[in-house]
Design a protein around this motif. Structure first.
Motif, mmCIF file in Angstrom:
data_model
loop_
_atom_site.group_PDB
_atom_site.id
_atom_site.type_symbol
_atom_site.label_atom_id
_atom_site.label_comp_id
_atom_site.label_asym_id
_atom_site.label_seq_id
_atom_site.Cartn_x
_atom_site.Cartn_y
_atom_site.Cartn_z
ATOM 1 N N ILE A 136 0.843 -1.207 0.000
ATOM 2 C CA ILE A 136 0.000 0.000 0.000
ATOM 3 C C ILE A 136 0.874 1.252 0.000
ATOM 4 C CG2 ILE A 136 -1.384 1.402 1.614
ATOM 5 C CD1 ILE A 136 -3.166 -0.149 -0.131
ATOM 6 N N ASN A 137 1.915 1.273 0.821
ATOM 7 C CA ASN A 137 2.796 2.442 0.869
ATOM 8 C C ASN A 137 3.473 2.690 -0.476
ATOM 9 O OD1 ASN A 137 2.170 3.054 3.528
ATOM 10 N ND2 ASN A 137 3.838 1.831 4.351
ATOM 11 N N ALA A 138 3.942 1.630 -1.108
ATOM 12 C CA ALA A 138 4.546 1.775 -2.433
ATOM 13 C C ALA A 138 3.511 2.237 -3.444
ATOM 14 C CB ALA A 138 5.163 0.448 -2.873
ATOM 15 N N ALA A 139 2.310 1.682 -3.354
ATOM 16 C CA ALA A 139 1.242 2.055 -4.281
ATOM 17 C C ALA A 139 0.836 3.514 -4.096
ATOM 18 C CB ALA A 139 0.042 1.138 -4.099
ATOM 19 N N LEU A 140 0.859 4.005 -2.873
ATOM 20 C CA LEU A 140 0.541 5.414 -2.628
ATOM 21 C C LEU A 140 1.559 6.323 -3.305
ATOM 22 C CD1 LEU A 140 -0.599 5.348 1.093
ATOM 23 C CD2 LEU A 140 -2.014 5.881 -0.896
ATOM 24 N N THR A 141 2.820 5.929 -3.258
ATOM 25 C CA THR A 141 3.859 6.708 -3.928
ATOM 26 C C THR A 141 3.654 6.682 -5.438
ATOM 27 O OG1 THR A 141 5.412 6.241 -2.148
ATOM 28 C CG2 THR A 141 6.356 6.941 -4.251
ATOM 29 N N ILE A 142 3.414 5.499 -5.978
ATOM 30 C CA ILE A 142 3.191 5.354 -7.420
ATOM 31 C C ILE A 142 1.973 6.167 -7.843
ATOM 32 C CG2 ILE A 142 2.520 3.719 -9.237
ATOM 33 C CD1 ILE A 142 4.167 1.602 -7.596
ATOM 34 N N GLY A 143 0.890 6.034 -7.089
ATOM 35 C CA GLY A 143 -0.329 6.774 -7.407
ATOM 36 C C GLY A 143 -0.116 8.271 -7.333
ATOM 37 N N GLY A 144 0.658 8.721 -6.352
ATOM 38 C CA GLY A 144 0.953 10.145 -6.228
ATOM 39 C C GLY A 144 1.691 10.685 -7.436
ATOM 40 N N VAL A 145 2.668 9.922 -7.911
ATOM 41 C CA VAL A 145 3.423 10.328 -9.101
ATOM 42 C C VAL A 145 2.510 10.346 -10.322
ATOM 43 C CG1 VAL A 145 5.295 9.645 -10.670
ATOM 44 C CG2 VAL A 145 5.634 9.542 -8.198
ATOM 45 N N LEU A 146 1.692 9.317 -10.485
ATOM 46 C CA LEU A 146 0.763 9.274 -11.619
ATOM 47 C C LEU A 146 -0.184 10.470 -11.602
ATOM 48 C CD1 LEU A 146 -0.343 5.551 -11.752
ATOM 49 C CD2 LEU A 146 0.881 6.798 -13.507
ATOM 50 N N LEU A 147 -0.733 10.753 -10.433
ATOM 51 C CA LEU A 147 -1.682 11.857 -10.322
ATOM 52 C C LEU A 147 -1.011 13.201 -10.563
ATOM 53 C CD1 LEU A 147 -3.722 10.490 -7.324
ATOM 54 C CD2 LEU A 147 -4.596 10.870 -9.635
ATOM 55 N N ALA A 148 0.186 13.393 -10.055
ATOM 56 C CA ALA A 148 0.912 14.641 -10.291
ATOM 57 C C ALA A 148 1.190 14.823 -11.779
ATOM 58 C CB ALA A 148 2.215 14.654 -9.487
ATOM 59 N N THR A 149 1.625 13.763 -12.441
ATOM 60 C CA THR A 149 1.892 13.807 -13.875
ATOM 61 C C THR A 149 0.628 14.136 -14.652
ATOM 62 O OG1 THR A 149 3.661 12.192 -13.591
ATOM 63 C CG2 THR A 149 2.798 12.474 -15.830
ATOM 64 N N TRP A 150 -0.483 13.496 -14.279
ATOM 65 C CA TRP A 150 -1.765 13.725 -14.940
ATOM 66 C C TRP A 150 -2.208 15.176 -14.762
ATOM 67 C CZ3 TRP A 150 -6.691 14.294 -12.356
ATOM 68 C CH2 TRP A 150 -7.777 14.346 -13.231
ATOM 69 N N LEU A 151 -2.092 15.700 -13.548
ATOM 70 C CA LEU A 151 -2.520 17.078 -13.290
ATOM 71 C C LEU A 151 -1.661 18.084 -14.055
ATOM 72 C CD1 LEU A 151 -3.266 16.838 -9.474
ATOM 73 C CD2 LEU A 151 -4.938 17.136 -11.318
ATOM 74 N N ILE A 152 -0.354 17.833 -14.118
ATOM 75 C CA ILE A 152 0.530 18.720 -14.886
ATOM 76 C C ILE A 152 0.160 18.683 -16.364
ATOM 77 C CG2 ILE A 152 2.923 19.025 -15.677
ATOM 78 C CD1 ILE A 152 3.743 18.133 -12.782
ATOM 79 N N ALA A 153 -0.096 17.494 -16.896
ATOM 80 C CA ALA A 153 -0.496 17.369 -18.291
ATOM 81 C C ALA A 153 -1.799 18.118 -18.557
ATOM 82 C CB ALA A 153 -0.650 15.897 -18.665
ATOM 83 N N LYS A 154 -2.746 18.037 -17.610
ATOM 84 C CA LYS A 154 -4.022 18.755 -17.759
ATOM 85 C C LYS A 154 -3.797 20.263 -17.814
ATOM 86 C CE LYS A 154 -7.365 15.840 -17.914
ATOM 87 N NZ LYS A 154 -8.123 15.773 -19.146
ATOM 88 N N LEU A 155 -2.852 20.769 -17.030
ATOM 89 C CA LEU A 155 -2.558 22.205 -17.036
ATOM 90 C C LEU A 155 -2.055 22.676 -18.385
ATOM 91 C CD1 LEU A 155 -0.835 22.654 -13.558
ATOM 92 C CD2 LEU A 155 -3.066 23.542 -14.239
ATOM 93 N N PHE A 156 -1.243 21.840 -19.033
ATOM 94 C CA PHE A 156 -0.662 22.218 -20.308
ATOM 95 C C PHE A 156 -1.586 21.945 -21.497
ATOM 96 C CE2 PHE A 156 3.182 21.949 -17.694
ATOM 97 C CZ PHE A 156 3.713 23.203 -17.975
ATOM 98 N N GLU A 157 -2.693 21.272 -21.285
ATOM 99 C CA GLU A 157 -3.649 21.014 -22.370
ATOM 100 C C GLU A 157 -4.376 22.275 -22.792
ATOM 101 O OE1 GLU A 157 -6.468 17.990 -21.405
ATOM 102 O OE2 GLU A 157 -5.016 16.385 -21.589
#
Length: 80
Positions: free
Chosen positions: A58-79
């Motif tokens: 779960i702890n590893a998955a939280l880190t992975i999910g955090g990175v995915l979500l940050a990447t997704w949000l940054i991509a949304k900003l640049f769209e």
């Protein structure tokens, strides 16, 4: 690639897990989303299902999910 609904749900589930308010089913759903997207291995997902190293996974998955979500949000900003 995940769709918008998956990202929204992933964010919602991550917040619940971070606040220690997520049920076992919600944690399982969170890991299932990551597994279906190829972000965790079948072995990790199966180990979580069998309650082996569940906290570590779960702890590893939280880190992975955090990175995915940050990447997704940054991509949304640049769209725009």
């Amino acid at each position: 690639m995940m769709n918008h609904i998956d990202y929204s749900r992933l964010l919602e589930l991550k917040r619940l897990i971070d606040k220690k308010q997520a049920s076992s089913e919600q944690k399982r759903e969170y890991l299932n989303i990551l597994y279906r997207n190829g972000n965790i291995t079948k072995e990790q997902y199966d180990a979580y299902q069998k309650n082996q190293n569940a906290d570590e996974i779960i702890n590893a998955a939280l880190t992975i999910g955090g990175v995915l979500l940050a990447t997704w949000l940054i991509a949304k900003l640049f769209e725009k």
